[in-house]
Design a protein around this motif. Structure first.
Motif, PDB file in Angstrom:
ATOM      1  N   LYS A 202       0.828  -1.209   0.000  1.00  0.00           N
ATOM      2  CA  LYS A 202       0.000   0.000   0.000  1.00  0.00           C
ATOM      3  C   LYS A 202       0.860   1.256   0.000  1.00  0.00           C
ATOM      4  O   LYS A 202       0.604   2.206  -0.745  1.00  0.00           O
ATOM      5  CB  LYS A 202      -0.927  -0.007   1.218  1.00  0.00           C
ATOM      6  CG  LYS A 202      -1.918  -1.173   1.234  1.00  0.00           C
ATOM      7  CD  LYS A 202      -2.745  -1.183   2.493  1.00  0.00           C
ATOM      8  CE  LYS A 202      -3.689  -2.389   2.513  1.00  0.00           C
ATOM      9  NZ  LYS A 202      -4.484  -2.447   3.757  1.00  0.00           N
ATOM     10  N   ILE A 203       1.911   1.259   0.816  1.00  0.00           N
ATOM     11  CA  ILE A 203       2.812   2.418   0.846  1.00  0.00           C
ATOM     12  C   ILE A 203       3.517   2.577  -0.500  1.00  0.00           C
ATOM     13  O   ILE A 203       3.658   3.686  -1.027  1.00  0.00           O
ATOM     14  CB  ILE A 203       3.843   2.250   1.978  1.00  0.00           C
ATOM     15  CG1 ILE A 203       3.137   2.304   3.335  1.00  0.00           C
ATOM     16  CG2 ILE A 203       4.922   3.326   1.885  1.00  0.00           C
ATOM     17  CD1 ILE A 203       4.063   2.039   4.512  1.00  0.00           C
TER      18      ILE A 203
ATOM     19  N   ILE B 201       2.497   1.691  -3.482  1.00  0.00           N
ATOM     20  CA  ILE B 201       1.580   2.191  -4.508  1.00  0.00           C
ATOM     21  C   ILE B 201       1.356   3.694  -4.343  1.00  0.00           C
ATOM     22  O   ILE B 201       1.378   4.459  -5.310  1.00  0.00           O
ATOM     23  CB  ILE B 201       0.243   1.431  -4.443  1.00  0.00           C
ATOM     24  CG1 ILE B 201       0.443  -0.009  -4.940  1.00  0.00           C
ATOM     25  CG2 ILE B 201      -0.822   2.125  -5.282  1.00  0.00           C
ATOM     26  CD1 ILE B 201      -0.781  -0.877  -4.772  1.00  0.00           C
ATOM     27  N   VAL B 202       1.159   4.151  -3.086  1.00  0.00           N
ATOM     28  CA  VAL B 202       0.938   5.584  -2.831  1.00  0.00           C
ATOM     29  C   VAL B 202       2.164   6.395  -3.245  1.00  0.00           C
ATOM     30  O   VAL B 202       2.054   7.442  -3.891  1.00  0.00           O
ATOM     31  CB  VAL B 202       0.598   5.810  -1.345  1.00  0.00           C
ATOM     32  CG1 VAL B 202       0.579   7.307  -1.030  1.00  0.00           C
ATOM     33  CG2 VAL B 202      -0.745   5.194  -1.001  1.00  0.00           C
ATOM     34  N   VAL B 203       3.353   5.914  -2.889  1.00  0.00           N
ATOM     35  CA  VAL B 203       4.588   6.622  -3.246  1.00  0.00           C
ATOM     36  C   VAL B 203       4.759   6.676  -4.765  1.00  0.00           C
ATOM     37  O   VAL B 203       5.107   7.716  -5.337  1.00  0.00           O
ATOM     38  CB  VAL B 203       5.808   5.934  -2.594  1.00  0.00           C
ATOM     39  CG1 VAL B 203       7.114   6.509  -3.148  1.00  0.00           C
ATOM     40  CG2 VAL B 203       5.767   6.103  -1.086  1.00  0.00           C
TER      41      VAL B 203
ATOM     42  N   LEU C  55       2.420   6.476  -7.156  1.00  0.00           N
ATOM     43  CA  LEU C  55       1.438   7.368  -7.759  1.00  0.00           C
ATOM     44  C   LEU C  55       1.779   8.827  -7.490  1.00  0.00           C
ATOM     45  O   LEU C  55       1.660   9.687  -8.374  1.00  0.00           O
ATOM     46  CB  LEU C  55       0.038   7.044  -7.228  1.00  0.00           C
ATOM     47  CG  LEU C  55      -0.567   5.712  -7.690  1.00  0.00           C
ATOM     48  CD1 LEU C  55      -1.911   5.475  -7.022  1.00  0.00           C
ATOM     49  CD2 LEU C  55      -0.728   5.683  -9.205  1.00  0.00           C
ATOM     50  N   THR C  56       2.216   9.138  -6.252  1.00  0.00           N
ATOM     51  CA  THR C  56       2.585  10.519  -5.920  1.00  0.00           C
ATOM     52  C   THR C  56       3.754  10.980  -6.774  1.00  0.00           C
ATOM     53  O   THR C  56       3.742  12.092  -7.322  1.00  0.00           O
ATOM     54  CB  THR C  56       2.948  10.626  -4.426  1.00  0.00           C
ATOM     55  OG1 THR C  56       1.848  10.169  -3.634  1.00  0.00           O
ATOM     56  CG2 THR C  56       3.284  12.061  -4.058  1.00  0.00           C
TER      57      THR C  56
END
Length: 469
Positions: free
Chosen positions: A21-22, A24-26, A28-29
């Motif tokens: 999850k971390i 994927i967020v990193v 995408l950001t």
């Protein structure tokens, strides 16, 4: 991400670890921030991207159709597994609407390279941008000779006037990038080029930088003799440049820089440049006069000069100002403009066109000439890239749509048959949680439970045997 898409397309739930999850967020950001930064830094390149769609649009349409065709697989799967018919109908309706629009896009699609070969005009004439800067140091006699050898019909340069009134060729405001001024005049590295005398300019080397910096990564292709010659190139005067153009019957076009305040030729820079043109053996009709200052007076003094504008003006204004040519950046020209200007006897030149696809677009659009860094490549192109007749494109369009429609129907039939068979075998409708992945998980749990029971029974039996003994 690809694995997640595949699992979701089969109706599986994702059991993500916190690290996933971390990550994927990193990711995408970072992608969003990088896209925003590059969009700001490469804003001009976005215009080039839009232009590229004009020649690649027919093939992008085909790619889009097959992409949407592939998307029909998960759409059909979810449609037949959904318990809510309203929701399934909305998803299917949205998908089919988008697909129908994509099928009919060619009705409003325009690409200048979709035309009959017989309606195609001659290829644009090539004008060497500062010569042939991929093969020799820019704005040197060697560079211009290379441009002529590779098929250029014109030469482009930049003219500055020295402090003692000698027009010479230099693009930058200073001499730092393309000469060894930092070694010869270390205290004048950032001094304006026009504040040097001609004798000082002649003492500089204008070629060695090309071999050391290799701006186009092409210096390695030069022979030993060419490398030696390139390393010895001096600063070129306008007089020598015009003599070469006269001998090779080349058109010439140049930007003329006005000297800074306090320069002896600050107010007579145009008159001095005209004097050099008339002193040379070049024909005035070979000169495309680009400077807009005092244009009417220049035309009166020498009507044979081909007045050229760097601004896209209405044809009526161009004719009123005796302008015969336009010199525009390729991003400023629409595909319909060249024909409109040609009808008013105004030729169009685009700069700087280096890539074959962009040259092809200019050719299909009816542009008369292009300024290029790469005459050696563009001169070898015998036909525009992506050129096809309307009949060929219509055939490609219809076959693509029919094949796509056939595949989509087969996908929907397959999923209907599979879901119907699964529902018949289980006696109930298979939900999104009953997919292969979930079944595999349940089966593994059952196997693990049975194994645990067997192990426990075996341990109990062994304990009883020990107690008997």
């Amino acid at each position: 991400m690809l694995l997640a898409v595949c699992l979701l397309s089969e109706g599986q739930k994702l059991y993500l670890h916190w690290s996933h999850k971390i990550g994927i967020v990193v990711s995408l950001t970072f992608s969003i921030v990088a896209t925003a930064v590059l969009s700001d830094l490469w804003s001009k390149e976005l215009t080039t991207l839009l232009l590229s769609f004009q020649v690649t649009a027919p093939f992008l349409h085909v790619g889009g159709v097959f992409l949407l065709t592939a998307l029909s697989w998960p759409v059909a799967l979810h449609f037949f597994r959904m318990t809510s018919r309203v929701r399934g109908g909305l998803i299917l309706g949205f998908y089919l609407s988008f697909l129908s629009v994509l099928y009919l896009v060619p009705l409003g699609l325009y690409s200048p390279c979709i035309k009959e070969v017989r309606t195609l005009g001659p290829p644009p004439a090539l004008i060497g941008h500062r010569g042939a800067p991929m093969l020799a140091p820019e704005n040197t006699l060697m560079s211009f000779e290379k441009a002529v050898e590779t098929g250029s019909e014109g030469l482009e340069t930049d003219v500055t006037i020295s402090v003692d009134g000698v027009p010479f060729l230099m693009h930058d405001q200073t001499l730092r990038r393309t000469t060894n001024v930092q070694h010869i005049f270390p205290n004048r590295t950032n001094t304006a080029a026009s504040l040097f005398s001609w004798s000082e300019l002649q003492s500089l080397n204008a070629g060695a930088w090309f071999l050391s910096s290799d701006p186009f990564s092409t210096a390695g292709s030069l022979s030993a003799e060419e490398r030696l010659r390139a390393a010895q190139q001096p600063v070129c005067s306008l007089q020598a440049f015009l003599q070469l153009a006269a001998q090779t019957e080349q058109l010439v076009i140049f930007d003329l820089y006005r000297p800074p305040r306090g320069h002896p030729f600050r107010d007579t820079w145009i008159h001095r440049t005209l004097e050099v043109i008339h002193e040379s053996s070049i024909n005035s009709s070979q000169v495309l006069w680009l400077p807009s200052d005092l244009r009417s007076l220049v035309h009166l003094s020498d009507p044979s000069l081909q007045q050229t504008s760097g601004s896209r003006l209405p044809p009526e204004d161009l004719q009123r100002n005796n302008i015969l040519r336009l010199n525009l950046h390729y991003s400023d020209m629409s595909t319909q403009s060249p024909s409109a200007y040609s009808a008013s006897n105004v030729s169009t030149n685009l700069y700087v066109v280096t890539q074959p696809w962009l040259f092809s677009l200019a050719w299909c659009s009816g542009v008369q000439s292009v300024t290029t860094n790469n005459p050696q490549l563009l001169s070898s192109i015998t036909a525009p890239l992506f050129l096809m007749s309307p009949e060929e494109y219509n055939l490609m369009w219809i076959l693509t749509d029919l094949l796509s429609l056939l595949l989509i129907i087969l996908f929907f039939i397959f999923h209907w048959w599979r879901e119907r068979g699964l529902a018949f075998c289980s006696g109930t409708k298979v939900s999104l949680d009953n997919g292969t992945y979930s079944k595999f998980k349940a089966e593994m749990s059952d196997i693990w439970s049975v194994s645990s029971i067997n192990s426990q029974a075996e341990r109990t039996s062994n304990l009883a045997t020990v107690m008997q003994h």
